[in-house]
Motif scaffolding. Sequence first.
Motif, PDB file in Angstrom:
ATOM      1  N   TYR A  63       0.840  -1.205   0.000  1.00 35.25           N
ATOM      2  CA  TYR A  63       0.000   0.000   0.000  1.00 35.25           C
ATOM      3  C   TYR A  63       0.874   1.254   0.000  1.00 35.25           C
ATOM      4  CZ  TYR A  63      -3.616   3.326   1.294  1.00 35.25           C
ATOM      5  OH  TYR A  63      -4.471   4.387   1.304  1.00 35.25           O
ATOM      6  N   ARG A  64       1.932   1.256   0.808  1.00 31.15           N
ATOM      7  CA  ARG A  64       2.796   2.438   0.864  1.00 31.15           C
ATOM      8  C   ARG A  64       3.505   2.670  -0.462  1.00 31.15           C
ATOM      9  NH1 ARG A  64       6.129   1.266   6.002  1.00 31.15           N
ATOM     10  NH2 ARG A  64       5.372  -0.796   5.539  1.00 31.15           N
ATOM     11  N   LYS A  65       3.959   1.594  -1.126  1.00 25.63           N
ATOM     12  CA  LYS A  65       4.587   1.741  -2.447  1.00 25.63           C
ATOM     13  C   LYS A  65       3.601   2.305  -3.468  1.00 25.63           C
ATOM     14  CE  LYS A  65       8.215  -1.743  -2.517  1.00 25.63           C
ATOM     15  NZ  LYS A  65       8.667  -2.986  -3.156  1.00 25.63           N
ATOM     16  N   LEU A  66       2.390   1.770  -3.461  1.00 26.30           N
ATOM     17  CA  LEU A  66       1.369   2.247  -4.385  1.00 26.30           C
ATOM     18  C   LEU A  66       1.013   3.702  -4.109  1.00 26.30           C
ATOM     19  CD1 LEU A  66      -0.611   1.625  -6.679  1.00 26.30           C
ATOM     20  CD2 LEU A  66      -2.236   0.862  -4.944  1.00 26.30           C
ATOM     21  N   GLN A  67       0.905   4.066  -2.844  1.00 27.10           N
ATOM     22  CA  GLN A  67       0.587   5.443  -2.480  1.00 27.10           C
ATOM     23  C   GLN A  67       1.697   6.390  -2.934  1.00 27.10           C
ATOM     24  OE1 GLN A  67      -2.336   6.364  -1.007  1.00 27.10           O
ATOM     25  NE2 GLN A  67      -1.685   8.440  -1.424  1.00 27.10           N
ATOM     26  N   LYS A  68       2.947   5.998  -2.759  1.00 24.98           N
ATOM     27  CA  LYS A  68       4.076   6.828  -3.190  1.00 24.98           C
ATOM     28  C   LYS A  68       4.060   6.999  -4.706  1.00 24.98           C
ATOM     29  CE  LYS A  68       9.083   7.063  -3.100  1.00 24.98           C
ATOM     30  NZ  LYS A  68      10.324   6.353  -2.783  1.00 24.98           N
ATOM     31  N   PHE A  69       3.811   5.909  -5.434  1.00 27.14           N
ATOM     32  CA  PHE A  69       3.743   5.958  -6.890  1.00 27.14           C
ATOM     33  C   PHE A  69       2.631   6.895  -7.357  1.00 27.14           C
ATOM     34  CE2 PHE A  69       1.783   4.279 -10.795  1.00 27.14           C
ATOM     35  CZ  PHE A  69       2.849   4.440 -11.673  1.00 27.14           C
ATOM     36  N   LEU A  70       1.437   6.765  -6.748  1.00 26.94           N
ATOM     37  CA  LEU A  70       0.313   7.606  -7.146  1.00 26.94           C
ATOM     38  C   LEU A  70       0.566   9.072  -6.807  1.00 26.94           C
ATOM     39  CD1 LEU A  70      -2.724   5.358  -6.202  1.00 26.94           C
ATOM     40  CD2 LEU A  70      -1.860   5.875  -8.476  1.00 26.94           C
ATOM     41  N   ALA A  75       1.500  14.429  -8.861  1.00 28.40           N
ATOM     42  CA  ALA A  75       2.327  15.632  -8.884  1.00 28.40           C
ATOM     43  C   ALA A  75       2.855  15.897 -10.292  1.00 28.40           C
ATOM     44  CB  ALA A  75       3.475  15.494  -7.901  1.00 28.40           C
ATOM     45  N   GLU A  76       3.230  14.822 -10.988  1.00 30.69           N
ATOM     46  CA  GLU A  76       3.728  14.955 -12.358  1.00 30.69           C
ATOM     47  C   GLU A  76       2.638  15.497 -13.284  1.00 30.69           C
ATOM     48  OE1 GLU A  76       4.816  11.636 -15.565  1.00 30.69           O
ATOM     49  OE2 GLU A  76       6.117  11.588 -13.793  1.00 30.69           O
ATOM     50  N   ILE A  77       1.432  14.996 -13.147  1.00 31.85           N
ATOM     51  CA  ILE A  77       0.311  15.465 -13.960  1.00 31.85           C
ATOM     52  C   ILE A  77       0.011  16.928 -13.639  1.00 31.85           C
ATOM     53  CG2 ILE A  77      -2.182  15.218 -14.335  1.00 31.85           C
ATOM     54  CD1 ILE A  77      -1.752  12.181 -13.992  1.00 31.85           C
ATOM     55  N   GLY A  78       0.073  17.276 -12.361  1.00 29.99           N
ATOM     56  CA  GLY A  78      -0.171  18.663 -11.959  1.00 29.99           C
ATOM     57  C   GLY A  78       0.844  19.605 -12.566  1.00 29.99           C
ATOM     58  N   ARG A  79       2.116  19.206 -12.604  1.00 28.42           N
ATOM     59  CA  ARG A  79       3.145  20.048 -13.217  1.00 28.42           C
ATOM     60  C   ARG A  79       2.910  20.170 -14.717  1.00 28.42           C
ATOM     61  NH1 ARG A  79       6.488  17.163  -9.628  1.00 28.42           N
ATOM     62  NH2 ARG A  79       7.088  15.736 -11.275  1.00 28.42           N
ATOM     63  N   ALA A  80       2.464  19.094 -15.345  1.00 27.64           N
ATOM     64  CA  ALA A  80       2.212  19.132 -16.786  1.00 27.64           C
ATOM     65  C   ALA A  80       1.068  20.085 -17.111  1.00 27.64           C
ATOM     66  CB  ALA A  80       1.911  17.733 -17.306  1.00 27.64           C
ATOM     67  N   HIS A  81       0.041  20.128 -16.260  1.00 32.98           N
ATOM     68  CA  HIS A  81      -1.085  21.010 -16.507  1.00 32.98           C
ATOM     69  C   HIS A  81      -0.708  22.466 -16.329  1.00 32.98           C
ATOM     70  CE1 HIS A  81      -4.335  18.236 -17.293  1.00 32.98           C
ATOM     71  NE2 HIS A  81      -3.877  17.446 -16.333  1.00 32.98           N
ATOM     72  N   VAL A  82       0.234  22.747 -15.444  1.00 35.30           N
ATOM     73  CA  VAL A  82       0.650  24.129 -15.220  1.00 35.30           C
ATOM     74  C   VAL A  82       1.359  24.664 -16.453  1.00 35.30           C
ATOM     75  CG1 VAL A  82       2.211  25.578 -13.862  1.00 35.30           C
ATOM     76  CG2 VAL A  82       0.777  23.888 -12.724  1.00 35.30           C
TER      77      VAL A  82
END
Length: 87
Positions: A63-70, A75-82
Motif C-alpha cells: 500500500y505504501r509503495k502504491l501510495q508513493k507511486f500515485l 504531482a507529475e500530472i499537476g506540473r504538466a497542466h501548469v
Amino acid sequence: MDSMFKHIKRFLWLLLAIISFIFGVIGILLPVVPQVPFFILGFFSLSKFSLRFHNWMVNTKIYRKLQKFLDEKIAEIGRAHVWTPVT
C-alpha cells in the motif's frame, strides 16, 4: 438515533464487502465475470467497516509503495497542466 445510524451504516459496508468478495470468487471461477473490481470494492468496503483492518492495510508495504507511486504521478500530472498552454 445517531448510534443506530452508525450501526446500520457499518452493517451495510460489511454487507457490500461480503457481496463483493462473493462476486470476486465467482469471477475467478467464470472467466466472463471480472474479479479485480469486485475485490477492490470488497477491500474498500471492508476498510470502511473496520478501523483495525483499515490501519493494517494502510501500513502494509504494498500500500505504501502504491501510495508513493500515485503521489508522484499526480504531482507529475499537476506540473504538466501548469505548463500546458491553453488553446
